[in-house]
Scaffold this motif. Structure first.
Motif, PDB file in Angstrom:
ATOM      1  N   VAL A 201       0.824  -1.200   0.000  1.00 33.98           N
ATOM      2  CA  VAL A 201       0.000   0.000   0.000  1.00 33.98           C
ATOM      3  C   VAL A 201       0.865   1.259   0.000  1.00 33.98           C
ATOM      4  O   VAL A 201       1.913   1.308   0.654  1.00 33.98           O
ATOM      5  N   PHE A 202       0.428   2.280  -0.750  1.00 34.48           N
ATOM      6  CA  PHE A 202       1.125   3.567  -0.740  1.00 34.48           C
ATOM      7  C   PHE A 202       0.131   4.684  -1.048  1.00 34.48           C
ATOM      8  O   PHE A 202      -1.003   4.429  -1.478  1.00 34.48           O
ATOM      9  N   ASP A 203       0.557   5.907  -0.805  1.00 38.08           N
ATOM     10  CA  ASP A 203      -0.277   7.088  -1.050  1.00 38.08           C
ATOM     11  C   ASP A 203       0.451   8.080  -1.938  1.00 38.08           C
ATOM     12  O   ASP A 203       1.689   8.098  -1.986  1.00 38.08           O
ATOM     13  N   LEU A 204      -0.306   8.901  -2.622  1.00 37.27           N
ATOM     14  CA  LEU A 204       0.240  10.050  -3.339  1.00 37.27           C
ATOM     15  C   LEU A 204       0.010  11.298  -2.483  1.00 37.27           C
ATOM     16  O   LEU A 204      -0.884  11.313  -1.631  1.00 37.27           O
ATOM     17  N   PRO A 205       0.795  12.354  -2.683  1.00 37.95           N
ATOM     18  CA  PRO A 205       0.565  13.596  -1.933  1.00 37.95           C
ATOM     19  C   PRO A 205      -0.841  14.135  -2.200  1.00 37.95           C
ATOM     20  O   PRO A 205      -1.436  13.883  -3.251  1.00 37.95           O
ATOM     21  N   ARG A 206      -1.349  14.888  -1.252  1.00 34.01           N
ATOM     22  CA  ARG A 206      -2.699  15.436  -1.352  1.00 34.01           C
ATOM     23  C   ARG A 206      -2.861  16.309  -2.588  1.00 34.01           C
ATOM     24  O   ARG A 206      -2.010  17.144  -2.904  1.00 34.01           O
ATOM     25  N   ARG A 207      -3.970  16.120  -3.273  1.00 35.88           N
ATOM     26  CA  ARG A 207      -4.381  16.971  -4.389  1.00 35.88           C
ATOM     27  C   ARG A 207      -5.868  16.732  -4.616  1.00 35.88           C
ATOM     28  O   ARG A 207      -6.434  15.784  -4.085  1.00 35.88           O
ATOM     29  N   GLN A 208      -6.482  17.580  -5.409  1.00 31.05           N
ATOM     30  CA  GLN A 208      -7.899  17.419  -5.713  1.00 31.05           C
ATOM     31  C   GLN A 208      -8.116  17.448  -7.222  1.00 31.05           C
ATOM     32  O   GLN A 208      -7.221  17.825  -7.982  1.00 31.05           O
ATOM     33  N   PHE A 209      -9.305  17.062  -7.629  1.00 30.91           N
ATOM     34  CA  PHE A 209      -9.669  17.046  -9.035  1.00 30.91           C
ATOM     35  C   PHE A 209     -10.129  18.448  -9.432  1.00 30.91           C
ATOM     36  O   PHE A 209     -11.100  18.975  -8.894  1.00 30.91           O
ATOM     37  N   HIS A 210      -9.432  19.050 -10.369  1.00 31.83           N
ATOM     38  CA  HIS A 210      -9.759  20.405 -10.816  1.00 31.83           C
ATOM     39  C   HIS A 210     -10.590  20.342 -12.101  1.00 31.83           C
ATOM     40  O   HIS A 210     -10.222  19.656 -13.055  1.00 31.83           O
ATOM     41  N   PHE A 211     -11.697  21.069 -12.108  1.00 32.76           N
ATOM     42  CA  PHE A 211     -12.531  21.152 -13.310  1.00 32.76           C
ATOM     43  C   PHE A 211     -13.259  22.482 -13.307  1.00 32.76           C
ATOM     44  O   PHE A 211     -13.249  23.210 -12.319  1.00 32.76           O
ATOM     45  N   GLY A 212     -13.901  22.803 -14.431  1.00 33.10           N
ATOM     46  CA  GLY A 212     -14.559  24.103 -14.539  1.00 33.10           C
ATOM     47  C   GLY A 212     -13.541  25.221 -14.484  1.00 33.10           C
ATOM     48  O   GLY A 212     -12.364  25.042 -14.804  1.00 33.10           O
ATOM     49  N   ARG A 213     -13.982  26.392 -14.079  1.00 34.36           N
ATOM     50  CA  ARG A 213     -13.073  27.542 -14.018  1.00 34.36           C
ATOM     51  C   ARG A 213     -12.203  27.527 -12.764  1.00 34.36           C
ATOM     52  O   ARG A 213     -11.019  27.838 -12.813  1.00 34.36           O
ATOM     53  N   ASP A 214     -12.786  27.153 -11.638  1.00 33.31           N
ATOM     54  CA  ASP A 214     -12.009  27.170 -10.394  1.00 33.31           C
ATOM     55  C   ASP A 214     -12.664  26.258  -9.356  1.00 33.31           C
ATOM     56  O   ASP A 214     -12.918  26.666  -8.218  1.00 33.31           O
ATOM     57  N   LEU A 215     -12.947  25.025  -9.755  1.00 36.40           N
ATOM     58  CA  LEU A 215     -13.594  24.073  -8.860  1.00 36.40           C
ATOM     59  C   LEU A 215     -12.639  22.930  -8.545  1.00 36.40           C
ATOM     60  O   LEU A 215     -11.957  22.411  -9.439  1.00 36.40           O
TER      61      LEU A 215
END
Length: 235
Positions: free
Chosen positions: A94-108
């Motif tokens: 098991v491993f993790d990637l650094p925190r990030r989010q899914f970006h879509f639209g203009r600024d979501l």
């Protein structure tokens, strides 16, 4: 009300409706619905422990005692009983990637809701758990989630490597009302085309931006849930 949070990726996929008005209607329901006083974070974290090598179901179930409500404990125990044994008698790292989010639209930015990745037989696999008994993702909605996970994480972070997903769906049978365990890989999911996904995300983004600026959602204090340090891509 610009402070309205962007729904996480699975909840984006659950928004029904094909027109702008229909999507806005679904968003209004989403933002105006009171949540239950418990969640599936404990059970999800315990399932991660099973993939890390803890293959003792009794010990894993003991972890559900952290849930304060009786319903919450029972629901998380059901999830652990069905999902954790998937890791038993397997060799997974098991491993993790650094925190990030899914970006879509203009600024979501939307939470991926991914508790972890693991490597099995030299294949990198993204794990996703669908713990809801009802109001769960349909197969097509699950395919939308998989398309986002593959295109925006697997294809970018692990380009050229052997990759897959392991989705565990624990929704209830509509007739018996009992949970069933269904496990999906990329070969069993019908990924969306680039155009279909782009069109859907554009419609959802327009709906979110309208709802945020419309004042149609009554103000309600929201206590942000702490980011899970051990599941950086979950929130």
């Amino acid at each position: 009300m610009s402070g309205l949070p962007t729904p996480p990726v699975p909840d984006l996929a659950r928004l029904s409706g094909q027109s702008f008005d229909e999507v806005v209607s679904q968003l209004l329901i989403y933002y105006d619905t009171e949540g239950v006083p418990w969640n599936y974070v404990a059970g999800t974290r315990i399932v991660k422990y099973s993939y890390k090598g803890m293959h003792d179901l009794k010990a894993l179930l003991a972890g559900c005692s952290t849930e304060r409500t009786k319903v919450g404990r029972k629901s998380n125990e059901e999830v652990v009983k069905l999902a954790a044994p998937n890791a038993f008698e397997r060799s997974t790292q098991v491993f993790d990637l650094p925190r990030r989010q899914f970006h879509f639209g203009r600024d979501l930015n939307s939470g991926f809701r991914i508790p972890f990745f693991f490597v099995e037989n030299k294949v990198v696999k993204l794990f996703f758990l669908q713990p809801r008994k009802s109001f769960h993702l349909s197969y097509d909605e699950l395919c939308m989630v998989a398309t986002i996970h593959k295109r925006f994480l697997l294809d970018t972070e692990f380009y050229g490597q052997a990759v897959d997903v392991e989705y565990v769906d624990l929704s209830a049978d509509p007739v018996s009302k009992a949970r069933e365990m269904h496990r999906y890989s990329l070969s069993s999911l019908d990924l969306w085309s680039e155009k279909r996904l782009a069109d859907r995300l554009s419609l959802i983004a327009e709906g979110i931006e309208f709802v945020r600026s419309s004042g149609l959602v009554r103000p309600r204090p929201r206590r942000p849930r702490p980011i899970s340090a051990d599941m950086p891509l979950f929130d």
